[in-house]
Design an enzyme around this catalytic site. Structure first.
Site, PDB file in Angstrom:
ATOM      1  N   HIS A 224       0.834  -1.200   0.000  1.00  0.00           N
ATOM      2  CA  HIS A 224       0.000   0.000   0.000  1.00  0.00           C
ATOM      3  C   HIS A 224       0.874   1.258   0.000  1.00  0.00           C
ATOM      4  O   HIS A 224       1.472   1.615   1.007  1.00  0.00           O
ATOM      5  CB  HIS A 224      -0.888  -0.019   1.237  1.00  0.00           C
ATOM      6  N   TYR A 229      -0.849   7.422   3.161  1.00  0.00           N
ATOM      7  CA  TYR A 229      -0.200   6.666   4.226  1.00  0.00           C
ATOM      8  C   TYR A 229       1.315   6.719   4.031  1.00  0.00           C
ATOM      9  O   TYR A 229       1.813   7.389   3.136  1.00  0.00           O
ATOM     10  CB  TYR A 229      -0.789   5.256   4.299  1.00  0.00           C
ATOM     11  N   ARG A 395     -17.130  -0.165  -2.565  1.00  0.00           N
ATOM     12  CA  ARG A 395     -18.437   0.095  -1.944  1.00  0.00           C
ATOM     13  C   ARG A 395     -19.582  -0.672  -2.590  1.00  0.00           C
ATOM     14  O   ARG A 395     -20.545  -1.020  -1.914  1.00  0.00           O
ATOM     15  CB  ARG A 395     -18.725   1.599  -1.967  1.00  0.00           C
TER      16      ARG A 395
END
Length: 432
Positions: A224, A229, A395
């Site tokens: 990731h 991040y 989603r």
């Protein structure tokens, strides 16, 4: 000891419990010339995709989605049901949520982790179930950097705007890492600038977590480096103000990611595909200053095949609270397409995954389509170029765990249903 009588039902192999073998896996197109009344062939989204030794029966993947429901980094029965529900309904690859390689790399105190061996077994239990359904499992390894030690989103007044988790709430606001000591926003913790020793130790933490992921039986690993991040923070000249070997030039800002890729690739089987997720842009071009943008993402993407990366998962945004994202239904898919074109033009082999606003069968089809209904792999007057090789959905799977089966029906593709659910399959031509 109870002895189960032999029946005509073949058991799924290699799992420590009985369940019928799904052969072929759910979500597999049952013929290659799928006649839906127009004599059309199976759309690309329902054809196999090969990554090293891994073959996916269709081009759908569950995009990693944080659930903020782990127990000290250990996944629970919630995750078994949550992830299993999508896998058993035909998605070829289920990628587990961002899983921290260190305790202080979690986004929240309830995030998934893989920094200790005790976290292997809960993961393996879910992987075993996914494998029992004939599907594949991946895990996203991560470190949250300056966006760590925050509360789950349902605790905040405005979703998407985090608040620091205090020590009393299980957080670690005094031990949040970043390339430079720059806060994400006023409500986030004040990060510490990592020492070179801590940066080098983090690379080792990724490698150890990758080894544990192999022990848990995962089929693939994703690193990731998106959404603001830690690895993203190192990439960006806005959040990385270092003057050592990890800051300044493009080569220095990408050094940590490159080192993590190399360390991960070194400890996983040669046959296992390796994925990387990036934010193609941090949407800070409006400032007029230097930021991480599409041009640098393309430059990075061209390096990845030689590092042993098989697929680049293209997202965007997340590194700056002041980002100005240009939201359109295909904004992230178009970024993926530009990267794919540039990599292919350079003669490199790198599969591309597209994510974002994939909520209909037709959108999924168009993203990866190569040779059906006049859609071709190059621009043309009557065609549309292929934008990616894999569709990552988030989603929509929360709304419709059966999204793959529903998409197949809407596209006129006959696919394998779960044996136990076959009586519920929609009739050909049935209106949904």
């Amino acid at each position: 000891m109870t002895v189960r009588k032999l029946t005509a039902t073949v058991a799924a192999p290699g799992v420590p419990f009985f369940t019928p073998a799904q052969d072929p896996p759910v979500g597999t197109a049952l013929n290659t010339d799928n006649d839906n009344g127009a004599g059309t062939k199976t759309p690309t989204v329902f054809t196999p995709l090969k990554l090293r030794s891994l073959t996916l029966q269709n081009r759908f993947a569950v995009s990693p989605m944080c659930m903020y429901s782990a127990d000290d980094g250990h996944l629970t029965d919630f995750h078994l049901v949550h992830l299993g529900a999508m896998a058993m309904r035909g998605v070829a690859l289920t990628i587990f949520e961002a899983t921290s390689v260190t305790p202080n790399g979690r986004i929240s105190p309830e995030d998934s982790g893989l920094w200790t061996d005790s976290q292997i077994a809960p993961l393996k239990r879910i992987v075993d179930f996914i494998h029992s359904q004939g599907q594949k499992a991946g895990i996203q390894l991560a470190h949250a950097g300056r966006k760590a030690s925050t509360v789950a989103p349902w605790h905040t007044q405005s979703r998407g705007h985090g608040e620091a988790a205090t020590a009393a709430q299980g957080g670690w606001p005094d031990n949040v890492w970043a390339p430079s000591a720059i806060k994400f926003s006023p409500k986030f913790p004040q990060p510490k600038e990592m020492t070179v020793s801590e940066v080098e130790g983090l690379v080792d933490s990724f490698a150890k977590a990758a080894s544990r992921a192999v022990s848990a039986g995962f089929d693939t690993i994703e690193i990731h480096a998106a959404h603001g991040y830690l690895l993203t923070e190192f990439l960006s000249p806005i959040t990385n103000k270092r003057t050592d070997q990890y800051g300044g030039s493009f080569e220095n800002r990408t050094r940590l990611l490159v080192d993590v890729i190399k360390a991960t690739r070194a400890v996983i089987p040669e046959t296992m595909p390796l994925l990387v997720r990036i934010s193609a842009t941090e949407w800070m071009e409006w400032t007029g200053g230097e930021s991480w943008d599409l041009a640098q993402s393309i430059r990075l993407a061209k390096l990845l095949p030689d590092l042993g990366v098989d697929l680049l998962d293209v997202s965007s945004a997340g590194n700056n609270a002041e980002q100005r994202m240009q939201i359109t239904p295909t904004v992230q898919i178009d970024l993926a397409s530009e990267i794919r074109d540039a990599v292919r033009a350079a003669g490199k082999t790198l599969l591309i995954g597209a994510v974002g606003f994939v909520n209909t069968a037709e959108i999924a089809r168009r993203v990866v389509q190569t040779d059906d209904e006049g859609l071709v792999d190059v621009d043309g007057e009557h065609g549309q170029k292929t934008k990616a090789d894999l569709v990552l959905v988030a989603r929509q799977f929360l709304k419709e765990p059966e999204f793959v089966l529903r998409a197949a029906h809407q596209l006129g593709v006959e696919v394998k249903w779960p044996l136990q659910y076959g009586r519920a399959a929609w009739a050909k031509g049935e209106k949904l």
